[in-house]
Design a protein around this motif. Structure first.
Motif, mmCIF file in Angstrom:
data_model
loop_
_atom_site.group_PDB
_atom_site.id
_atom_site.type_symbol
_atom_site.label_atom_id
_atom_site.label_comp_id
_atom_site.label_asym_id
_atom_site.label_seq_id
_atom_site.Cartn_x
_atom_site.Cartn_y
_atom_site.Cartn_z
ATOM 1 N N ALA A 205 40.235 36.027 41.434
ATOM 2 C CA ALA A 205 40.003 34.600 41.166
ATOM 3 C C ALA A 205 38.639 34.182 41.725
ATOM 4 C CB ALA A 205 41.127 33.766 41.791
ATOM 5 N N ALA A 206 38.316 34.641 42.938
ATOM 6 C CA ALA A 206 37.021 34.291 43.533
ATOM 7 C C ALA A 206 35.877 34.954 42.762
ATOM 8 C CB ALA A 206 36.989 34.715 44.999
ATOM 9 N N GLU A 207 36.088 36.191 42.320
ATOM 10 C CA GLU A 207 35.053 36.859 41.510
ATOM 11 C C GLU A 207 34.787 36.082 40.224
ATOM 12 O OE1 GLU A 207 36.741 40.719 40.978
ATOM 13 O OE2 GLU A 207 35.808 41.546 42.790
ATOM 14 N N ALA A 208 35.867 35.580 39.605
ATOM 15 C CA ALA A 208 35.710 34.827 38.354
ATOM 16 C C ALA A 208 34.946 33.529 38.619
ATOM 17 C CB ALA A 208 37.074 34.544 37.742
ATOM 18 N N ALA A 209 35.281 32.833 39.710
ATOM 19 C CA ALA A 209 34.573 31.591 40.046
ATOM 20 C C ALA A 209 33.107 31.887 40.323
ATOM 21 C CB ALA A 209 35.232 30.929 41.258
ATOM 22 N N LEU A 220 34.705 29.021 47.434
ATOM 23 C CA LEU A 220 35.091 30.403 47.095
ATOM 24 C C LEU A 220 36.245 30.879 47.983
ATOM 25 C CD1 LEU A 220 31.500 31.804 46.545
ATOM 26 C CD2 LEU A 220 33.299 31.681 44.792
ATOM 27 N N ARG A 221 36.175 30.533 49.277
ATOM 28 C CA ARG A 221 37.283 30.903 50.168
ATOM 29 C C ARG A 221 38.582 30.235 49.709
ATOM 30 N NH1 ARG A 221 33.175 31.493 54.601
ATOM 31 N NH2 ARG A 221 32.917 29.252 54.608
ATOM 32 N N ARG A 222 38.478 28.947 49.305
ATOM 33 C CA ARG A 222 39.677 28.212 48.884
ATOM 34 C C ARG A 222 40.264 28.837 47.614
ATOM 35 N NH1 ARG A 222 37.966 22.813 47.545
ATOM 36 N NH2 ARG A 222 36.775 22.886 49.473
ATOM 37 N N VAL A 223 39.394 29.210 46.679
ATOM 38 C CA VAL A 223 39.859 29.840 45.428
ATOM 39 C C VAL A 223 40.596 31.145 45.737
ATOM 40 C CG1 VAL A 223 39.040 31.012 43.330
ATOM 41 C CG2 VAL A 223 38.107 28.768 43.968
#
Ligand code: AMP
Length: 279
Positions: A205-209, A220-223
């Motif tokens: 999910a963070a990679e996609a964001a 990014l941490r929250r995602v």
């Protein structure tokens, strides 16, 4: 494949003419992640040495040293199948003689993240890898990116102590659903195992964001946290977005390569995973 249990026998068996010698240190209970390191070594080296040693000094009192899973016959069969030439399986006394007191500390990298969760852990890791390098004298040594902080500690230790070893980092091998292979996955109940997919889910999910342009470290941490916090059996020990070299936590915007890493507890089992984000 030759199996030796003493440093003397290892030195005698390590052929001087077989350079480059590749080395894969492990704690055993081998899985596809370990074997990927052996395959990388086999592709690049004339002689491949592996070790199986559950290193007591990297476990704190009360951790799982005694119950860490062990299956030497199965491990040896896997190593032989993967083309290993020489396996070092020392008893504890072979690496730690009575009165042993010397420790290797990679100061700047050992006290955050896994080092904060497990004080002294990386002193144990750096010490045993230094001892193993000294005995095996490899040209190249192979470690998993799965344990990213360990890889950073070993790279620095090797450089700082002027050890003539090329440290090679290898990509994380995963189960079909995305869970990183780990010897400790056997500790998980069926329910915990099903929810453990959330670690890689958070990373993806963070990679996609990040790919979509998000550069705010806190966002990014929250995602990455969200899919894990949605799993009732998972409890986050830490979730970090840090400079990929220095492992210092990023505040504000991401400008260089960063390591997104986490430890997540399922009951008494702590799972690790990470990915590197590069602008
Ligand atoms: P261990 O037996 O847990 O000490 O791991 C031995 C080596 O295998 C270390 O360099 C680990 O980083 C590496 N390793 C463990 N799991 C994986 C994985 N899933 N993918 C790639 N390497 C791994």
């Amino acid at each position: 494949m030759l199996v030796v249990r003493s440093a003397g026998a290892l030195r005698a068996a390590r052929s001087e003419s077989a350079a480059p010698v590749g080395f894969v240190p492990t704690m055993g209970y081998l899985h596809e992640g370990h074997l990927s390191l052996v395959h990388a070594a086999r592709a690049e080296c004339r002689m491949v040495v592996a070790s199986i040693f559950v290193n007591p000094t990297q476990f704190a009192p009360g951790e799982d040293f005694e119950r860490y899973p062990r299956d030497e016959p199965h491990d040896l069969a896997l190593l032989e199948g993967a083309g290993v030439d020489l396996v070092f399986v020392p008893p504890v006394e072979e690496l730690y003689s009575p009165g042993d007191t010397t420790r290797v500390t990679v100061s700047a990298l050992s006290h955050m993240l896994e080092g904060a969760r497990r004080p002294g852990h990386f002193d144990g890791v750096a010490t045993v890898v230094a001892k193993l390098f000294h005995i095996v004298r490899p040209d190249r040594a192979y470690f998993g990116q799965k344990d990213a902080q360990q890889l950073a500690v070993i790279r620095h230790m090797t450089r700082d102590l002027l050890l003539p070893v090329t440290v090679v980092g290898c990509p994380t091998v995963r189960e079909p659903d995305g869970l990183a292979c780990s010897s400790r996955n056997v500790y998980l109940s069926a329910e915990q195992r099903a929810q453990a997919v959330a670690l890689s889910g958070g990373l993806r999910a963070a990679e996609a964001a990040f790919a979509a342009g998000e550069r705010d470290a806190e966002v990014l941490r929250r995602v990455a946290r969200a899919p894990i916090e949605a799993r009732p059996l998972a409890s986050i020990d830490y979730l970090s977005l840090a400079d990929a070299e220095l492992l210092t936590e990023i505040q504000g915007r991401v400008t260089g390569p960063v390591l997104l890493s986490m430890a997540v507890a399922f009951g008494a089992t702590h799972l690790l995973d990470n990915t590197t984000l590069r602008p």
